[in-house]
Design an enzyme around this catalytic site. Structure first.
Site, PDB file in Angstrom:
ATOM      1  N   ASP A   1       0.890  -1.281   0.085  1.00  0.00           N
ATOM      2  CA  ASP A   1      -0.100   0.135   0.105  1.00  0.00           C
ATOM      3  C   ASP A   1       0.837   1.120  -0.175  1.00  0.00           C
ATOM      4  OD1 ASP A   1      -2.982   1.105   2.022  1.00  0.00           O
ATOM      5  OD2 ASP A   1      -2.426   1.433  -0.121  1.00  0.00           O
TER       6      ASP A   1
ATOM      7  N   ASP B   1      -7.774  -7.790   0.484  1.00  0.00           N
ATOM      8  CA  ASP B   1      -6.797  -7.975   1.550  1.00  0.00           C
ATOM      9  C   ASP B   1      -7.592  -7.778   2.662  1.00  0.00           C
ATOM     10  OD1 ASP B   1      -6.718  -4.756   1.351  1.00  0.00           O
ATOM     11  OD2 ASP B   1      -6.026  -5.589   3.136  1.00  0.00           O
TER      12      ASP B   1
HETATM   13  C1  LIG Z   1      -9.665  -2.379   6.543  1.00  0.00           C
HETATM   14  N1  LIG Z   1     -10.466  -1.376   5.704  1.00  0.00           N
HETATM   15  C2  LIG Z   1      -9.547  -0.733   4.647  1.00  0.00           C
HETATM   16  N2  LIG Z   1     -10.138   0.274   3.752  1.00  0.00           N
HETATM   17  C3  LIG Z   1      -9.005   0.702   3.245  1.00  0.00           C
HETATM   18  C4  LIG Z   1      -9.117   1.673   2.135  1.00  0.00           C
HETATM   19  C5  LIG Z   1      -8.024   2.143   1.408  1.00  0.00           C
HETATM   20  C6  LIG Z   1      -7.824   3.031   0.685  1.00  0.00           C
HETATM   21  O1  LIG Z   1      -8.944   3.843   0.350  1.00  0.00           O
HETATM   22  N3  LIG Z   1      -6.582   3.570   0.181  1.00  0.00           N
HETATM   23  C7  LIG Z   1      -5.484   2.819   0.415  1.00  0.00           C
HETATM   24  N4  LIG Z   1      -4.244   3.188  -0.101  1.00  0.00           N
HETATM   25  N5  LIG Z   1      -5.538   2.000   1.534  1.00  0.00           N
HETATM   26  C8  LIG Z   1      -6.729   1.440   1.987  1.00  0.00           C
HETATM   27  C9  LIG Z   1      -6.912   0.457   2.917  1.00  0.00           C
HETATM   28  C10 LIG Z   1      -5.419  -0.166   3.309  1.00  0.00           C
HETATM   29  C11 LIG Z   1      -5.213  -1.534   2.739  1.00  0.00           C
HETATM   30  C12 LIG Z   1      -3.816  -1.958   2.654  1.00  0.00           C
HETATM   31  C13 LIG Z   1      -3.554  -2.482   4.159  1.00  0.00           C
HETATM   32  C14 LIG Z   1      -2.109  -3.171   4.378  1.00  0.00           C
HETATM   33  C15 LIG Z   1      -1.212  -3.343   3.506  1.00  0.00           C
HETATM   34  C16 LIG Z   1      -1.824  -3.025   2.029  1.00  0.00           C
HETATM   35  C17 LIG Z   1      -3.136  -2.447   1.842  1.00  0.00           C
HETATM   36  C18 LIG Z   1      -8.082   0.055   3.536  1.00  0.00           C
HETATM   37  N6  LIG Z   1      -8.322  -0.889   4.595  1.00  0.00           N
END
Ligand SMILES: CNc1nc2cc3c(=O)[nH]c(N)nc3c(CCc3ccccc3)c2[nH]1
Length: 374
Positions: free
Chosen positions: A94, A268
């Site tokens: 991310d 994920d």
């Molecule tokens: C739990 N709910 C959740 N909603 C999210 C929305 C977003 C979003 O709108 N933008 C971004 N960039 N990331 C999000 C993430 C993190 C996902 C993640 C976590 C860990 C490692 C790799 C990826 C989210 N996670």
């Protein structure tokens, strides 16, 4: 002729659902895919080869955590994240924006990027779209996410619009910063809160950037499931159907089934790993909280028919004891069971789509959850 080293092929469809393969130098991701979260360069309480043996084709790393500790430059000096954590297969990272907003103190967001204080030592950091892509490149990430602004829900239309437009401008800056990295991809992230016209505009603008994949962001932030599903239905027709769709942060088994049905390819969630560490197990009979005294003398395994040793060997009584005693083996076995179940769920969905019987399969899966443990 340069053969494209990062390709996505849709192999079968069943309604809006589809099976596919993402092929890249480090391996193939079979979709629909569940991607275990390995935030600090480890899928907590699991060995890497165990994660692979369960059927996970890709794991997630976290720019926010790794830039703070041990730092992206140190991981690069040590040969990159794959070598560092002994995971030679695909890694998706991310961009860090989401974690800044949910974890760090004293943060400021403006056109240039996000300024924040580390939740570890209070040091100040600036994360620009360019720096996020640079960090993900230093880590050696195969699939890099754009820097975006994920708004908390509910929020006003004006707030959602401002964040969506900023994210679009950052997507363009990330695309330029990413440049050409053969065998790697950068994904855009659709934003827009709960506002359908904003979601559609975000998807259309991102599609014009011709990126290698697209995420649906800004969901799984506490909104009801029906809102999440409506946003997917709204935006799916505007997301190129020849590119992977990644629903970030989702979710429970039911969330995943309902989202696969609507055309999502990648997921994920920290649920299976985090819940496992707290005694909550996922099985085909639904979920059980093994802290509950009703398990104290239950001699049955979690699921005698599971292929996973954590699920078919140890009694619920023993697991209850380990959880109550806060024993490390309890975290290990329940994490193992939960990830095994999530991968089994995905394999079942892929098989059902390939055989054109997804709706029947979903009925059977939900019947199993409703029956509860027999
Ligand atoms: C739990 N709910 C959740 N909603 C999210 C929305 C977003 C979003 O709108 N933008 C971004 N960039 N990331 C999000 C993430 C993190 C996902 C993640 C976590 C860990 C490692 C790799 C990826 C989210 N996670």
């Amino acid at each position: 002729m340069t053969t494209d080293q990062f390709t996505f092929t849709v192999t079968k469809t069943d309604g809006a659902a589809r099976t596919g393969e993402i092929r890249m130098p480090r391996g193939v991701i079979r979709t629909p895919a569940f991607m275990p979260v390995g935030t600090a360069a480890t899928v907590k309480a699991m060995y890497p080869d165990q994660v692979k043996a369960l059927g996970a084709d890709v794991v997630l790393g976290n720019t926010y955590h790794l830039m703070l500790r041990p730092s992206a430059e140190r991981v690069a000096r040590l040969g990159g994240l794959h070598k560092f954590m002994n995971w030679p297969y695909p890694i998706l990272t991310d961009s860090g924006g989401f974690q800044v907003m949910s974890l760090s103190a004293l943060r400021k967001i403006d056109e240039s990027g996000v300024t924040f204080q580390s939740h570890i030592d209070g040091s100040t950091h600036v994360m620009t779209p360019e720096r996020s892509i640079e960090i993900q490149g230093l880590l050696g990430s195969d699939i890099q996410m754009q820097l975006d602004e994920c708004v908390k829900l509910p929020c006003t239309e004006a707030v959602a619009e401002k964040a969506m437009r900023l994210s679009l401008r950052w997507a363009e800056r990330c695309r330029v910063a990413f440049g050409e990295q053969p065998g790697r991809a950068m994904f855009g992230i659709v934003q827009g809160g709960e506002v359908e016209r904003l979601r559609i505009e975000s998807a259309k603008e991102l599609a014009n950037l011709d990126l290698k994949g697209y995420a649906i962001g800004g969901l799984a932030v506490g909104e009801p499931q029906d809102v999440m599903l409506r946003m997917i239905e709204t935006v799916e027709p505007y997301m190129p159907n020849t590119k992977p769709r990644y629903l970030m942060g989702v979710g429970t088994p039911d969330d995943i089934v309902e989202s696969v049905r609507r055309g999502v390819d990648m997921f994920d969630c920290v649920m299976p790993t985090r819940a496992g560490r707290h005694g909550l197990v996922f099985t085909r009979f639904g979920r059980m909280n093994l802290r509950n005294a009703r398990f104290a003398e239950d001699t049955r395994p979690l699921d005698a028919e599971s292929k996973c040793a954590a699920s078919n060997t140890y009694s619920r009584a023993y697991l209850h004891h380990l959880v109550r005693s806060n024993e490390i083996l309890g975290m290990m076995l329940l994490t193992w069971n939960n990830l095994a179940y999530y991968q089994e769920l995905m394999a079942g969905l892929r098989k059902a789509i390939a055989e054109g019987r997804l709706e029947d399969h979903i009925g059977e899966v939900k019947e199993g959850w409703a029956k509860g443990e027999h």
